[in-house]
Write a protein that holds these residues in place. Structure first.
Motif, PDB file in Angstrom:
ATOM      1  N   LYS A  78      45.469  29.457  -0.433  1.00  0.00           N
ATOM      2  CA  LYS A  78      46.623  29.879   0.434  1.00  0.00           C
ATOM      3  C   LYS A  78      47.070  28.781   1.310  1.00  0.00           C
ATOM      4  N   PHE A  79      45.950  28.148   1.807  1.00  0.00           N
ATOM      5  CA  PHE A  79      46.061  26.884   2.796  1.00  0.00           C
ATOM      6  C   PHE A  79      46.191  25.546   1.984  1.00  0.00           C
ATOM      7  N   SER A  80      46.819  24.802   2.241  1.00  0.00           N
ATOM      8  CA  SER A  80      46.834  23.434   1.420  1.00  0.00           C
ATOM      9  C   SER A  80      46.890  22.502   2.387  1.00  0.00           C
ATOM     10  N   PHE A  81      45.647  21.566   2.325  1.00  0.00           N
ATOM     11  CA  PHE A  81      45.689  20.451   3.337  1.00  0.00           C
ATOM     12  C   PHE A  81      44.731  19.322   2.778  1.00  0.00           C
ATOM     13  N   ASP A  82      45.029  18.167   3.435  1.00  0.00           N
ATOM     14  CA  ASP A  82      44.116  16.987   3.097  1.00  0.00           C
ATOM     15  C   ASP A  82      43.654  16.860   4.391  1.00  0.00           C
TER      16      ASP A  82
END
Length: 368
Positions: A78-82
Protein backbone atom coordinates in the motif's frame (compact mmCIF):
# COMPACT_ATOMS: atom_id res chain seq x y z
CA UNK A 1 -9.86 22.78 20.96
CA UNK A 2 -8.84 20.51 18.09
CA UNK A 3 -9.76 16.83 18.20
CA UNK A 4 -8.37 13.85 16.28
CA UNK A 5 -11.15 14.22 13.71
CA UNK A 6 -9.93 17.72 12.82
CA UNK A 7 -6.68 16.23 11.53
CA UNK A 8 -8.31 13.87 9.02
CA UNK A 9 -7.47 15.36 5.63
CA UNK A 10 -10.42 16.31 3.49
CA UNK A 11 -10.59 14.47 0.16
CA UNK A 12 -7.73 15.89 -1.88
CA UNK A 13 -7.15 15.39 -5.55
CA UNK A 14 -3.51 14.27 -5.93
CA UNK A 15 -2.94 16.89 -8.63
CA UNK A 16 0.80 17.18 -8.08
CA UNK A 17 2.82 14.72 -10.17
CA UNK A 18 6.16 14.95 -8.40
CA UNK A 19 8.39 17.15 -6.31
CA UNK A 20 10.47 17.30 -3.14
CA UNK A 21 10.73 19.12 0.16
CA UNK A 22 13.48 19.28 2.76
CA UNK A 23 13.16 20.06 6.46
CA UNK A 24 15.49 19.95 9.42
CA UNK A 25 14.08 19.30 12.89
CA UNK A 26 15.94 19.29 16.21
CA UNK A 27 16.04 16.93 19.12
CA UNK A 28 14.68 18.14 22.46
CA UNK A 29 15.42 17.50 26.11
CA UNK A 30 12.57 17.21 28.61
CA UNK A 31 12.75 19.18 31.84
CA UNK A 32 9.61 17.58 33.25
CA UNK A 33 9.67 14.03 31.89
CA UNK A 34 6.99 12.12 30.03
CA UNK A 35 7.13 8.49 31.15
CA UNK A 36 4.19 6.20 30.60
CA UNK A 37 1.59 6.38 27.85
CA UNK A 38 -1.92 5.33 26.95
CA UNK A 39 -3.22 4.04 23.62
CA UNK A 40 -2.44 6.00 20.45
CA UNK A 41 0.69 7.59 21.90
CA UNK A 42 -1.24 9.63 24.47
CA UNK A 43 1.00 10.66 27.39
CA UNK A 44 0.12 9.54 30.91
CA UNK A 45 1.39 12.91 32.19
CA UNK A 46 2.28 16.30 30.66
CA UNK A 47 5.89 17.21 29.92
CA UNK A 48 7.90 20.30 29.02
CA UNK A 49 11.14 20.47 27.05
CA UNK A 50 13.85 22.71 25.70
CA UNK A 51 14.05 22.50 21.92
CA UNK A 52 17.70 22.08 20.93
CA UNK A 53 19.52 23.89 18.15
CA UNK A 54 22.45 21.84 16.83
CA UNK A 55 21.36 18.21 17.22
CA UNK A 56 19.14 17.93 14.15
CA UNK A 57 17.84 15.50 11.59
CA UNK A 58 17.76 16.76 8.00
CA UNK A 59 15.28 14.91 5.81
CA UNK A 60 14.52 15.32 2.12
CA UNK A 61 11.25 13.85 0.91
CA UNK A 62 11.00 13.27 -2.85
CA UNK A 63 7.74 11.99 -4.29
CA UNK A 64 6.25 10.87 -7.58
CA UNK A 65 2.68 9.96 -8.36
CA UNK A 66 2.26 6.19 -8.61
CA UNK A 67 0.35 6.31 -11.88
CA UNK A 68 2.93 8.55 -13.45
CA UNK A 69 4.44 7.50 -16.76
CA UNK A 70 7.78 7.26 -14.94
CA UNK A 71 8.32 3.68 -13.81
CA UNK A 72 8.88 3.32 -10.10
CA UNK A 73 9.00 -0.46 -9.98
CA UNK A 74 6.27 -2.97 -9.34
CA UNK A 75 4.95 -3.08 -5.81
CA UNK A 76 1.99 -4.65 -4.10
CA UNK A 77 2.51 -2.69 -0.90
CA UNK A 78 0.00 0.00 0.00
CA UNK A 79 2.85 2.35 0.88
CA UNK A 80 5.72 2.69 -1.54
CA UNK A 81 8.95 4.22 -0.34
CA UNK A 82 12.72 3.92 -0.37
CA UNK A 83 14.73 4.97 2.66
CA UNK A 84 18.23 6.37 2.50
CA UNK A 85 20.39 7.26 5.49
CA UNK A 86 23.25 9.58 4.60
CA UNK A 87 22.59 8.76 0.94
CA UNK A 88 22.74 4.97 1.29
CA UNK A 89 19.86 2.45 1.53
CA UNK A 90 18.98 1.66 5.14
CA UNK A 91 16.67 -1.35 5.14
CA UNK A 92 16.57 -1.76 8.93
CA UNK A 93 14.96 1.69 9.30
CA UNK A 94 12.10 0.81 6.93
CA UNK A 95 9.81 -1.13 9.33
CA UNK A 96 9.54 1.90 11.62
CA UNK A 97 8.55 4.13 8.69
CA UNK A 98 6.10 1.49 7.45
CA UNK A 99 4.47 1.39 10.89
CA UNK A 100 4.38 5.20 10.99
CA UNK A 101 2.65 5.41 7.61
CA UNK A 102 0.10 2.83 8.76
CA UNK A 103 -0.63 4.89 11.87
CA UNK A 104 -1.11 8.16 9.99
CA UNK A 105 -2.90 6.87 6.87
CA UNK A 106 -6.27 7.81 8.35
CA UNK A 107 -5.11 11.43 8.63
CA UNK A 108 -3.04 11.53 5.42
CA UNK A 109 -4.83 9.26 2.89
CA UNK A 110 -2.94 10.85 0.00
CA UNK A 111 0.20 8.94 1.05
CA UNK A 112 -0.96 5.88 -0.89
CA UNK A 113 -0.97 7.89 -4.12
CA UNK A 114 2.78 8.46 -4.20
CA UNK A 115 6.11 6.68 -4.18
CA UNK A 116 8.51 8.39 -1.77
CA UNK A 117 12.26 8.60 -1.44
CA UNK A 118 13.13 9.54 2.13
CA UNK A 119 16.74 10.70 2.40
CA UNK A 120 17.74 11.49 5.96
CA UNK A 121 20.86 12.38 7.91
CA UNK A 122 21.75 13.63 11.39
CA UNK A 123 24.04 16.50 12.34
CA UNK A 124 25.23 14.30 15.22
CA UNK A 125 26.89 10.88 14.81
CA UNK A 126 24.33 8.10 14.46
CA UNK A 127 26.11 6.03 17.12
CA UNK A 128 26.48 8.96 19.51
CA UNK A 129 23.88 7.74 21.96
CA UNK A 130 21.61 10.71 21.17
CA UNK A 131 18.09 9.56 20.34
CA UNK A 132 17.21 10.54 16.79
CA UNK A 133 13.60 9.33 16.78
CA UNK A 134 12.24 12.70 17.96
CA UNK A 135 14.13 14.79 15.43
CA UNK A 136 13.67 12.19 12.68
CA UNK A 137 9.91 11.82 13.02
CA UNK A 138 9.47 15.58 13.37
CA UNK A 139 11.44 16.25 10.17
CA UNK A 140 9.52 13.60 8.23
CA UNK A 141 6.19 14.95 9.51
CA UNK A 142 7.06 18.49 8.41
CA UNK A 143 7.79 17.16 4.92
CA UNK A 144 4.50 15.25 4.80
CA UNK A 145 2.65 18.39 5.84
CA UNK A 146 4.43 20.34 3.09
CA UNK A 147 2.95 17.87 0.61
CA UNK A 148 -0.49 18.22 2.20
CA UNK A 149 -0.26 22.01 2.04
CA UNK A 150 0.72 21.79 -1.62
CA UNK A 151 -2.44 19.74 -2.18
CA UNK A 152 -4.47 22.11 0.04
CA UNK A 153 -2.94 25.62 -0.29
CA UNK A 154 -5.59 27.20 1.94
CA UNK A 155 -4.11 25.57 5.05
CA UNK A 156 -2.88 28.12 7.61
CA UNK A 157 0.46 27.98 9.42
CA UNK A 158 -0.96 27.22 12.87
CA UNK A 159 -2.87 24.18 11.61
CA UNK A 160 0.19 23.09 9.60
CA UNK A 161 2.35 23.05 12.73
CA UNK A 162 -0.28 21.48 14.97
CA UNK A 163 -0.93 18.64 12.54
CA UNK A 164 2.81 18.13 11.99
CA UNK A 165 3.22 17.79 15.77
CA UNK A 166 0.18 15.48 15.89
CA UNK A 167 1.66 13.23 13.18
CA UNK A 168 5.15 13.26 14.72
CA UNK A 169 3.66 12.08 18.03
CA UNK A 170 2.29 8.99 16.29
CA UNK A 171 5.83 8.14 15.17
CA UNK A 172 7.61 8.93 18.43
CA UNK A 173 5.86 10.56 21.37
CA UNK A 174 8.52 13.15 22.19
CA UNK A 175 8.83 14.07 18.49
CA UNK A 176 5.76 16.26 18.89
CA UNK A 177 7.94 18.61 20.98
CA UNK A 178 10.46 19.06 18.13
CA UNK A 179 8.24 20.96 15.67
CA UNK A 180 8.34 24.38 17.30
CA UNK A 181 10.49 25.94 19.98
CA UNK A 182 11.99 27.14 22.16
CA UNK A 183 10.10 25.65 25.11
CA UNK A 184 7.30 23.17 24.35
CA UNK A 185 4.58 21.60 26.48
CA UNK A 186 2.97 18.31 25.52
CA UNK A 187 0.04 16.94 27.47
CA UNK A 188 -3.07 18.49 28.94
CA UNK A 189 -2.32 20.73 31.93
CA UNK A 190 -4.77 23.08 33.65
CA UNK A 191 -2.32 26.01 33.77
CA UNK A 192 -1.04 25.80 30.18
CA UNK A 193 -3.34 27.54 27.71
CA UNK A 194 -4.39 25.33 24.76
CA UNK A 195 -2.29 22.40 26.03
CA UNK A 196 -3.21 19.09 24.46
CA UNK A 197 -2.44 15.39 24.64
CA UNK A 198 -2.54 15.33 20.82
CA UNK A 199 0.30 17.73 19.98
CA UNK A 200 2.92 19.98 21.52
CA UNK A 201 2.31 23.69 22.12
CA UNK A 202 4.81 26.48 22.49
CA UNK A 203 5.08 27.62 26.11
CA UNK A 204 2.44 30.36 26.24
CA UNK A 205 4.04 32.78 28.75
CA UNK A 206 6.95 35.16 28.43
CA UNK A 207 10.20 33.40 29.32
CA UNK A 208 12.61 35.21 31.64
CA UNK A 209 15.85 36.48 30.02
CA UNK A 210 17.84 34.12 32.29
CA UNK A 211 16.81 31.34 29.90
CA UNK A 212 17.72 33.13 26.68
CA UNK A 213 20.06 30.89 24.66
CA UNK A 214 20.32 28.46 27.58
CA UNK A 215 23.17 25.99 27.04
CA UNK A 216 23.05 22.19 26.91
CA UNK A 217 26.32 20.31 26.73
CA UNK A 218 25.63 16.60 26.18
CA UNK A 219 28.18 14.27 27.72
CA UNK A 220 28.24 10.97 25.82
CA UNK A 221 28.89 8.48 28.60
CA UNK A 222 27.72 5.43 26.68
CA UNK A 223 27.14 5.32 22.92
CA UNK A 224 25.90 1.74 22.77
CA UNK A 225 22.44 0.33 22.18
CA UNK A 226 19.86 1.42 24.73
CA UNK A 227 19.51 -1.22 27.44
CA UNK A 228 15.73 -0.99 27.16
CA UNK A 229 13.69 0.63 24.40
CA UNK A 230 11.53 3.64 25.19
CA UNK A 231 8.44 1.66 24.23
CA UNK A 232 9.25 -1.07 26.75
CA UNK A 233 10.14 1.53 29.38
CA UNK A 234 6.83 3.36 28.97
CA UNK A 235 4.91 0.09 29.14
CA UNK A 236 6.52 -0.69 32.49
CA UNK A 237 4.51 2.18 33.99
CA UNK A 238 1.37 0.07 33.64
CA UNK A 239 0.70 -1.39 37.09
CA UNK A 240 3.82 0.32 38.44
CA UNK A 241 3.44 0.68 42.23
CA UNK A 242 4.37 4.39 42.11
CA UNK A 243 2.76 5.34 38.78
CA UNK A 244 -0.11 7.48 40.07
CA UNK A 245 2.12 9.39 42.48
CA UNK A 246 4.57 9.98 39.64
CA UNK A 247 1.90 11.33 37.30
CA UNK A 248 0.64 13.68 40.03
CA UNK A 249 4.23 14.80 40.70
CA UNK A 250 4.72 15.64 37.02
CA UNK A 251 1.61 17.86 37.03
CA UNK A 252 2.86 19.64 40.15
CA UNK A 253 6.39 20.06 38.78
CA UNK A 254 5.07 21.48 35.53
CA UNK A 255 3.11 24.08 37.53
CA UNK A 256 6.28 24.95 39.44
CA UNK A 257 8.55 25.14 36.40
CA UNK A 258 6.01 27.35 34.62
CA UNK A 259 6.51 29.91 37.39
CA UNK A 260 10.28 29.39 37.28
CA UNK A 261 10.47 30.04 33.53
CA UNK A 262 8.45 33.22 34.02
CA UNK A 263 10.43 34.55 37.00
CA UNK A 264 13.93 33.29 36.17
CA UNK A 265 14.52 31.56 39.54
CA UNK A 266 17.51 29.36 38.67
CA UNK A 267 17.74 27.73 42.11
CA UNK A 268 14.21 26.39 41.75
CA UNK A 269 14.89 25.43 38.13
CA UNK A 270 17.82 23.28 39.27
CA UNK A 271 15.78 21.54 41.98
CA UNK A 272 12.94 20.62 39.63
CA UNK A 273 15.08 19.56 36.68
CA UNK A 274 17.47 17.36 38.67
CA UNK A 275 14.64 15.83 40.69
CA UNK A 276 12.76 15.00 37.48
CA UNK A 277 15.85 13.34 35.98
CA UNK A 278 16.39 11.16 39.02
CA UNK A 279 12.68 10.33 39.27
CA UNK A 280 12.69 9.04 35.69
CA UNK A 281 15.50 6.64 36.57
CA UNK A 282 13.85 5.74 39.88
CA UNK A 283 10.76 4.62 37.96
CA UNK A 284 12.90 2.24 35.92
CA UNK A 285 14.71 0.92 38.99
CA UNK A 286 11.41 0.15 40.75
CA UNK A 287 9.52 -1.44 37.83
CA UNK A 288 9.18 -5.16 37.12
CA UNK A 289 11.39 -6.07 35.35
CA UNK A 290 13.74 -3.40 36.70
CA UNK A 291 16.63 -1.66 34.96
CA UNK A 292 19.53 0.58 35.94
CA UNK A 293 20.10 2.88 32.98
CA UNK A 294 22.92 4.91 34.51
CA UNK A 295 26.55 3.86 34.26
CA UNK A 296 29.18 4.38 36.95
CA UNK A 297 30.49 7.39 35.00
CA UNK A 298 27.01 8.93 35.00
CA UNK A 299 27.12 9.03 38.79
CA UNK A 300 30.68 10.36 38.79
CA UNK A 301 29.60 13.26 36.56
CA UNK A 302 26.57 14.04 38.72
CA UNK A 303 28.69 14.17 41.87
CA UNK A 304 31.27 16.38 40.12
CA UNK A 305 28.51 18.79 39.05
CA UNK A 306 27.13 18.97 42.58
CA UNK A 307 30.59 19.62 44.02
CA UNK A 308 31.36 22.32 41.43
CA UNK A 309 28.01 24.04 42.02
CA UNK A 310 28.44 24.03 45.80
CA UNK A 311 31.97 25.46 45.57
CA UNK A 312 31.28 28.13 42.93
CA UNK A 313 27.51 28.88 43.27
CA UNK A 314 27.40 28.81 39.46
CA UNK A 315 23.87 27.65 38.45
CA UNK A 316 24.84 24.59 36.46
CA UNK A 317 22.74 21.43 36.68
CA UNK A 318 22.13 18.13 34.94
CA UNK A 319 19.28 16.25 33.40
CA UNK A 320 19.19 12.74 31.96
CA UNK A 321 17.40 10.99 29.16
CA UNK A 322 16.40 7.31 29.45
CA UNK A 323 20.03 6.25 29.29
CA UNK A 324 23.48 6.96 30.66
CA UNK A 325 24.23 10.27 28.92
CA UNK A 326 24.21 13.52 30.89
CA UNK A 327 22.83 16.86 29.68
CA UNK A 328 24.62 19.72 31.45
CA UNK A 329 22.35 22.79 31.54
CA UNK A 330 23.52 26.32 32.33
CA UNK A 331 22.95 29.99 31.40
CA UNK A 332 24.87 31.52 28.52
CA UNK A 333 26.59 34.11 30.75
CA UNK A 334 28.60 31.38 32.54
CA UNK A 335 29.36 29.43 29.37
CA UNK A 336 33.15 29.90 29.33
CA UNK A 337 33.58 28.91 32.98
CA UNK A 338 31.33 25.87 32.72
CA UNK A 339 32.95 24.66 29.49
CA UNK A 340 36.35 24.89 31.16
CA UNK A 341 34.97 22.80 34.04
CA UNK A 342 33.53 20.29 31.57
CA UNK A 343 36.74 19.90 29.59
CA UNK A 344 38.98 19.60 32.64
CA UNK A 345 36.73 17.65 35.04
CA UNK A 346 34.04 15.78 33.10
CA UNK A 347 35.23 14.82 29.63
CA UNK A 348 37.34 12.02 31.08
CA UNK A 349 34.11 10.22 32.02
CA UNK A 350 32.78 10.36 28.44
CA UNK A 351 33.24 7.48 26.01
CA UNK A 352 36.25 8.42 23.88
CA UNK A 353 36.02 11.91 25.38
CA UNK A 354 33.00 12.74 23.24
CA UNK A 355 30.54 15.51 24.03
CA UNK A 356 28.26 17.84 22.04
CA UNK A 357 27.71 21.56 22.68
CA UNK A 358 24.16 22.68 22.08
CA UNK A 359 21.70 25.37 23.16
CA UNK A 360 18.02 26.25 23.00
CA UNK A 361 16.72 26.46 19.43
CA UNK A 362 13.52 27.48 17.68
CA UNK A 363 12.25 24.29 16.05
CA UNK A 364 11.98 22.82 12.58
CA UNK A 365 13.26 24.78 9.59
CA UNK A 366 12.37 24.38 5.93
CA UNK A 367 15.46 24.17 3.74
CA UNK A 368 14.93 25.95 0.44
Amino acid sequence: MLSEKDFIAKPLSPSIENGSFQWSAPSNIALVKYWGKKNKQIPANPSISFTLNNCKTITKLSFIKKNSSITIGATIEKFSFDLLFEGKPKEDFKPKIQKFFERIEKYCPYLIDYHFIIDTQNTFPHSSGIASSASGMAALSMNIMSLEKALNPEMNEDFFNQKASFLARLGSGSACRSVKGNVVVWGKHDEIVNSSDLFGVTFPSNIHPNFNNYQDTILLVDKGEKQVSSTVGHDLMHNHPFAEQRFAQAHQNLSCIKTVLETGNLDEFIKIVESEALTLHAMMMTSLPYFILMKPNTLEIINKIWKFRNETTIPVCFTLDAGANVHVLYPENVRDTVLQFITTELVGYCQNGNYICDSIGTGAIKNL
